[in-house]
Design a protein around this motif. Structure first.
Motif, PDB file in Angstrom:
ATOM      1  N   LYS A  75      14.527  18.865  35.255  1.00  0.00           N
ATOM      2  CA  LYS A  75      15.658  18.036  34.852  1.00  0.00           C
ATOM      3  C   LYS A  75      16.325  18.691  33.645  1.00  0.00           C
ATOM      4  N   ILE A  76      17.656  18.827  33.697  1.00  0.00           N
ATOM      5  CA  ILE A  76      18.400  19.341  32.555  1.00  0.00           C
ATOM      6  C   ILE A  76      18.490  18.234  31.513  1.00  0.00           C
ATOM      7  N   VAL A  77      18.015  18.520  30.311  1.00  0.00           N
ATOM      8  CA  VAL A  77      18.038  17.527  29.243  1.00  0.00           C
ATOM      9  C   VAL A  77      18.979  17.913  28.115  1.00  0.00           C
ATOM     10  N   GLY A  78      19.511  19.125  28.166  1.00  0.00           N
ATOM     11  CA  GLY A  78      20.441  19.545  27.135  1.00  0.00           C
ATOM     12  C   GLY A  78      21.177  20.803  27.542  1.00  0.00           C
ATOM     13  N   GLU A  79      22.286  21.044  26.875  1.00  0.00           N
ATOM     14  CA  GLU A  79      23.127  22.186  27.190  1.00  0.00           C
ATOM     15  C   GLU A  79      23.907  22.574  25.934  1.00  0.00           C
ATOM     16  N   GLU A  80      24.026  23.879  25.701  1.00  0.00           N
ATOM     17  CA  GLU A  80      24.842  24.384  24.604  1.00  0.00           C
ATOM     18  C   GLU A  80      25.748  25.473  25.154  1.00  0.00           C
ATOM     19  N   TRP A  81      26.891  25.623  24.534  1.00  0.00           N
ATOM     20  CA  TRP A  81      27.807  26.694  24.904  1.00  0.00           C
ATOM     21  C   TRP A  81      28.502  27.171  23.637  1.00  0.00           C
ATOM     22  N   VAL A  82      28.553  28.501  23.467  1.00  0.00           N
ATOM     23  CA  VAL A  82      29.204  29.105  22.309  1.00  0.00           C
ATOM     24  C   VAL A  82      30.171  30.162  22.825  1.00  0.00           C
ATOM     25  N   PRO A  83      31.438  30.151  22.394  1.00  0.00           N
ATOM     26  CA  PRO A  83      32.383  31.156  22.871  1.00  0.00           C
ATOM     27  C   PRO A  83      31.993  32.562  22.421  1.00  0.00           C
ATOM     28  N   VAL A  84      32.283  33.530  23.285  1.00  0.00           N
ATOM     29  CA  VAL A  84      32.077  34.940  22.960  1.00  0.00           C
ATOM     30  C   VAL A  84      33.464  35.568  22.817  1.00  0.00           C
ATOM     31  N   PRO A  85      33.839  35.978  21.603  1.00  0.00           N
ATOM     32  CA  PRO A  85      35.178  36.548  21.402  1.00  0.00           C
ATOM     33  C   PRO A  85      35.281  37.959  21.977  1.00  0.00           C
ATOM     34  N   ASN A  86      36.509  38.367  22.326  1.00  0.00           N
ATOM     35  CA  ASN A  86      36.785  39.719  22.815  1.00  0.00           C
ATOM     36  C   ASN A  86      35.835  40.105  23.949  1.00  0.00           C
ATOM     37  N   SER A  87      35.778  39.288  24.971  1.00  0.00           N
ATOM     38  CA  SER A  87      34.749  39.416  26.006  1.00  0.00           C
ATOM     39  C   SER A  87      35.238  40.010  27.318  1.00  0.00           C
ATOM     40  N   GLU A  88      36.408  40.611  27.362  1.00  0.00           N
ATOM     41  CA  GLU A  88      36.970  41.091  28.618  1.00  0.00           C
ATOM     42  C   GLU A  88      36.034  42.057  29.345  1.00  0.00           C
ATOM     43  N   ALA A  89      35.431  43.011  28.635  1.00  0.00           N
ATOM     44  CA  ALA A  89      34.531  43.984  29.265  1.00  0.00           C
ATOM     45  C   ALA A  89      33.276  43.305  29.813  1.00  0.00           C
ATOM     46  N   LEU A  90      32.742  42.330  29.092  1.00  0.00           N
ATOM     47  CA  LEU A  90      31.554  41.612  29.566  1.00  0.00           C
ATOM     48  C   LEU A  90      31.849  40.808  30.827  1.00  0.00           C
ATOM     49  N   GLN A  91      33.008  40.192  30.904  1.00  0.00           N
ATOM     50  CA  GLN A  91      33.352  39.352  32.050  1.00  0.00           C
ATOM     51  C   GLN A  91      33.344  40.135  33.354  1.00  0.00           C
ATOM     52  N   ALA A  92      33.676  41.410  33.302  1.00  0.00           N
ATOM     53  CA  ALA A  92      33.716  42.232  34.507  1.00  0.00           C
ATOM     54  C   ALA A  92      32.329  42.450  35.100  1.00  0.00           C
ATOM     55  N   THR A  93      31.264  42.208  34.336  1.00  0.00           N
ATOM     56  CA  THR A  93      29.903  42.442  34.819  1.00  0.00           C
ATOM     57  C   THR A  93      29.273  41.209  35.441  1.00  0.00           C
ATOM     58  N   LEU A  94      29.933  40.065  35.408  1.00  0.00           N
ATOM     59  CA  LEU A  94      29.336  38.818  35.887  1.00  0.00           C
ATOM     60  C   LEU A  94      29.442  38.686  37.397  1.00  0.00           C
ATOM     61  N   LEU A  95      28.508  37.918  37.948  1.00  0.00           N
ATOM     62  CA  LEU A  95      28.472  37.648  39.386  1.00  0.00           C
ATOM     63  C   LEU A  95      29.051  36.277  39.672  1.00  0.00           C
ATOM     64  N   PRO A  96      29.899  36.116  40.697  1.00  0.00           N
ATOM     65  CA  PRO A  96      30.350  34.765  41.055  1.00  0.00           C
ATOM     66  C   PRO A  96      29.174  33.969  41.590  1.00  0.00           C
ATOM     67  N   THR A  97      28.995  32.765  41.090  1.00  0.00           N
ATOM     68  CA  THR A  97      27.850  31.964  41.510  1.00  0.00           C
ATOM     69  C   THR A  97      28.223  30.627  42.118  1.00  0.00           C
ATOM     70  N   ARG A  98      29.398  30.120  41.792  1.00  0.00           N
ATOM     71  CA  ARG A  98      29.732  28.779  42.299  1.00  0.00           C
ATOM     72  C   ARG A  98      31.226  28.565  42.255  1.00  0.00           C
ATOM     73  N   SER A  99      31.759  28.006  43.291  1.00  0.00           N
ATOM     74  CA  SER A  99      33.123  27.511  43.281  1.00  0.00           C
ATOM     75  C   SER A  99      33.078  26.080  43.776  1.00  0.00           C
ATOM     76  N   ALA A 100      33.827  25.225  43.150  1.00  0.00           N
ATOM     77  CA  ALA A 100      33.799  23.819  43.548  1.00  0.00           C
ATOM     78  C   ALA A 100      35.224  23.290  43.612  1.00  0.00           C
ATOM     79  N   ALA A 101      35.485  22.505  44.606  1.00  0.00           N
ATOM     80  CA  ALA A 101      36.765  21.789  44.705  1.00  0.00           C
ATOM     81  C   ALA A 101      36.492  20.341  44.386  1.00  0.00           C
ATOM     82  N   ALA A 102      37.348  19.751  43.608  1.00  0.00           N
ATOM     83  CA  ALA A 102      37.161  18.349  43.234  1.00  0.00           C
ATOM     84  C   ALA A 102      37.376  17.463  44.445  1.00  0.00           C
ATOM     85  N   ALA A 103      36.607  16.391  44.486  1.00  0.00           N
ATOM     86  CA  ALA A 103      36.711  15.423  45.576  1.00  0.00           C
ATOM     87  C   ALA A 103      37.666  14.318  45.172  1.00  0.00           C
ATOM     88  N   ASN A 104      38.949  14.569  45.241  1.00  0.00           N
ATOM     89  CA  ASN A 104      39.959  13.573  44.853  1.00  0.00           C
ATOM     90  C   ASN A 104      40.351  12.696  46.001  1.00  0.00           C
TER      91      ASN A 104
END
Length: 93
Positions: free
Chosen positions: A64-93
């Protein structure tokens, strides 16, 4: 609370795409910490940063997820290119 917050985000945005780096996972005595870089893009918002999830182990090897933190990473363009797509979601409107 966490689940309701995430459900609200899914209802708010028409499209959400999330990418992650390879996670680093720490596990000890029924507690788990997962750290990864996360890219987040929706029809209304985009960001990039370090995501940390805190989980507790429940019966039958469930977590069970009991907590979450997120901190921005500045000047991250080069890092973003190394990430893998893991999830896409469409809202159920």
């Amino acid at each position: 609370k966490w689940k309701a917050y995430k459900e609200n985000l899914n209802a708010k945005y028409a499209k959400i795409a999330i990418t992650f780096s390879e996670p680093v996972i720490y596990r000890s005595k029924g507690k788990v910490v997962i750290r990864a870089l996360q890219g987040y893009n929706s029809d209304q918002h985009a960001d990039f940063g370090e995501k940390v999830l805190y989980l507790v182990e429940r019966p039958n090897n469930q977590f069970k997820i009991v907590g979450e933190e997120w901190v921005p990473v500045p000047n991250s363009e080069a890092l973003q290119a190394t990430l893998l797509p893991t999830r896409s979601a469409a809202a159920a409107n």
